[in-house]
Design a protein around this motif. Structure first.
Motif, mmCIF file in Angstrom:
data_model
loop_
_atom_site.group_PDB
_atom_site.id
_atom_site.type_symbol
_atom_site.label_atom_id
_atom_site.label_comp_id
_atom_site.label_asym_id
_atom_site.label_seq_id
_atom_site.Cartn_x
_atom_site.Cartn_y
_atom_site.Cartn_z
ATOM 1 N N GLU A 132 47.014 9.111 130.377
ATOM 2 C CA GLU A 132 46.310 7.830 130.267
ATOM 3 C C GLU A 132 46.101 7.436 128.810
ATOM 4 O OE1 GLU A 132 42.713 8.253 132.446
ATOM 5 O OE2 GLU A 132 43.713 8.361 134.408
ATOM 6 N N LEU A 133 45.799 8.430 127.989
ATOM 7 C CA LEU A 133 45.611 8.163 126.567
ATOM 8 C C LEU A 133 46.908 7.655 125.943
ATOM 9 C CD1 LEU A 133 43.818 8.364 124.016
ATOM 10 C CD2 LEU A 133 44.623 10.729 123.753
ATOM 11 N N GLU A 183 49.375 6.147 127.487
ATOM 12 C CA GLU A 183 49.655 4.809 127.996
ATOM 13 C C GLU A 183 48.805 3.769 127.278
ATOM 14 O OE1 GLU A 183 51.785 3.655 130.119
ATOM 15 O OE2 GLU A 183 52.567 5.404 131.188
ATOM 16 N N THR A 184 47.533 4.090 127.091
ATOM 17 C CA THR A 184 46.616 3.155 126.437
ATOM 18 C C THR A 184 47.036 2.856 125.007
ATOM 19 O OG1 THR A 184 44.768 3.944 127.794
ATOM 20 C CG2 THR A 184 44.210 2.760 125.768
ATOM 21 N N GLU A 185 47.470 3.894 124.303
ATOM 22 C CA GLU A 185 47.831 3.739 122.891
ATOM 23 C C GLU A 185 49.314 3.441 122.693
ATOM 24 O OE1 GLU A 185 46.506 7.203 120.825
ATOM 25 O OE2 GLU A 185 44.366 6.770 121.152
#
Length: 374
Positions: A83-84, A86-88
């Motif tokens: 998730e990290l 994907e977010t960044e």
């Protein structure tokens, strides 16, 4: 999140759900608390046999729960990392998370397979016997190579090996050898190794460097305790004593301390020579015989296992379960599961987990392997 990451995560979740039901995590946790309390009781070791059972069960439960919770935690960590990424928009982080989850999926599958070792005797220690087939020095050298493979595998697992009997070959290798493998699920992991193993190589004993085929048989059976009743009548036994030799024979040519015990109705023969005391060797041989008779009864109750037992009567062509080819190419192939490995030397150095796992999985898938009550 990427579809491939979600797919792997779903596989792990499904495996964890099955493991949770199989382990009965809540009940196992309560049982572990009971065993921990019992292990702290100083009176426990007044009964050494019971103490060993308690400690073995505690170690098994402790490791199973630890592995289960570790997978839960690492799944959360992997998904958080994904998730990290994907977010960044960090591709390197996403790739790292994907690799982490794939490795975790492999470990989960292995743990799931290990959890299926739930037969009556699967958790027990085991005896392992290796016997050279016809062919003299060639077969005897192969028998020793095969024995070394199992010893290396056991040592890598942290299992303890007790040497019970060994008959050396005339020039090299061994005619036969018996060992006891001590550790959690030793019998469960090794039980499918019973059968004939075939080696193809350029003979180091042939001055013309010709290719030879050799055979050796392996027999694996569980160590059983006194809670399993096996009646052995004196009239059904023939007991012979002889002078020890080989790895266990530090008192060679001094005393007739080695014991060979034959169960006349079944023809089962066991031997022990690891102690200077004939009395202790006789007791060990009786334990081995009771274990063989127990395993013999289990074999009778399982049609597939019965067929394997019949195949063991001839150590040669048409009865092998695995082929080890060293010349003209390197390949080890299990003839029951079709699993192949090109690194033959690695296999002979004890890397046999792929074969054990595939064989166990095939028995489970085929509905074979339910232990019978004796």
């Amino acid at each position: 999140m990427r579809a491939e990451i979600e797919a792997v995560a779903d596989e792990i979740r499904q495996a964890l759900a099955l493991l949770r039901r199989h382990l009965d995590v809540d009940a196992a946790t309560l049982r572990l608390d009971e065993l921990n309390a019992e292990a702290e009781n100083p009176d426990l070791w007044n009964d050494a046999e019971r103490a060993q059972k308690v400690m073995r069960e505690r170690t098994h439960l402790e490791q199973s729960l630890k592995d289960f919770h570790a997978i839960e935690g690492e799944l959360d960590d992997g998904l958080t990392l994904a998730e990290l990424g994907e977010t960044e928009g960090d591709e390197a982080t996403i790739d790292e998370a994907q690799a982490m989850l794939k490795e975790l999926s492999t470990r989960t599958a292995k743990m799931q397979l290990a959890s299926l070792l739930s037969g009556e005797a699967d958790g027990n220690d085991c005896y392992l016997e290796v016997n050279a087939g016809a062919g003299g020095t060639e077969a005897q050298d192969w028998a020793q190579m095969l024995l070394r493979m199992y010893v290396r595998w056991a040592e890598a697992k942290g299992y303890k090996i007790d040497w019970l009997e060994e008959s050396p070959g005339e020039e090299a290798g061994i005619k036969s050898s018996s060992i006891q493998v001590k550790g959690p699920n030793a019998y469960g992991w090794l039980k499918t190794e019973s059968g004939v193993h075939r080696l193809v190589r350029i003979s180091p004993f042939d001055s013309q460097a010709r290719r030879h085929t050799s055979f050796a048989s392996v027999w694996v059976y569980p160590v059983i305790d006194d809670s399993i009743e096996i009646d052995v009548l004196d009239k059904d036994l023939r007991v012979d004593t002889y002078r020890a030799s080989g790895a266990g024979g530090q008192h060679v040519n001094k005393t007739d301390s080695a014991v060979r015990m034959t169960h006349i109705p079944t023809g089962i023969v066991v031997q022990c020579q690891n102690d200077r005391s004939q009395h202790k060797n006789r007791a060990q041989a009786m334990s081995m015989l009771r274990a063989r008779l127990y395993e013999h009864e289990l074999q009778k109750r399982e049609s597939e296992a019965q067929a394997e037992a019949e195949a063991k009567t001839d150590i040669g062509w048409g009865h092998q379960i695995r082929s080890y080819v060293l010349q003209p190419y390197q390949m080890v192939k299990d003839l029951r599961t079709s699993v192949e490995k090109g690194n033959a030397q690695g296999v002979l150095d004890g890397d046999i987990d792929d074969f054990l796992e595939a064989s166990l999985a095939s028995k489970i898938d085929g509905g074979v392997g339910t232990e019978a009550e004796v």
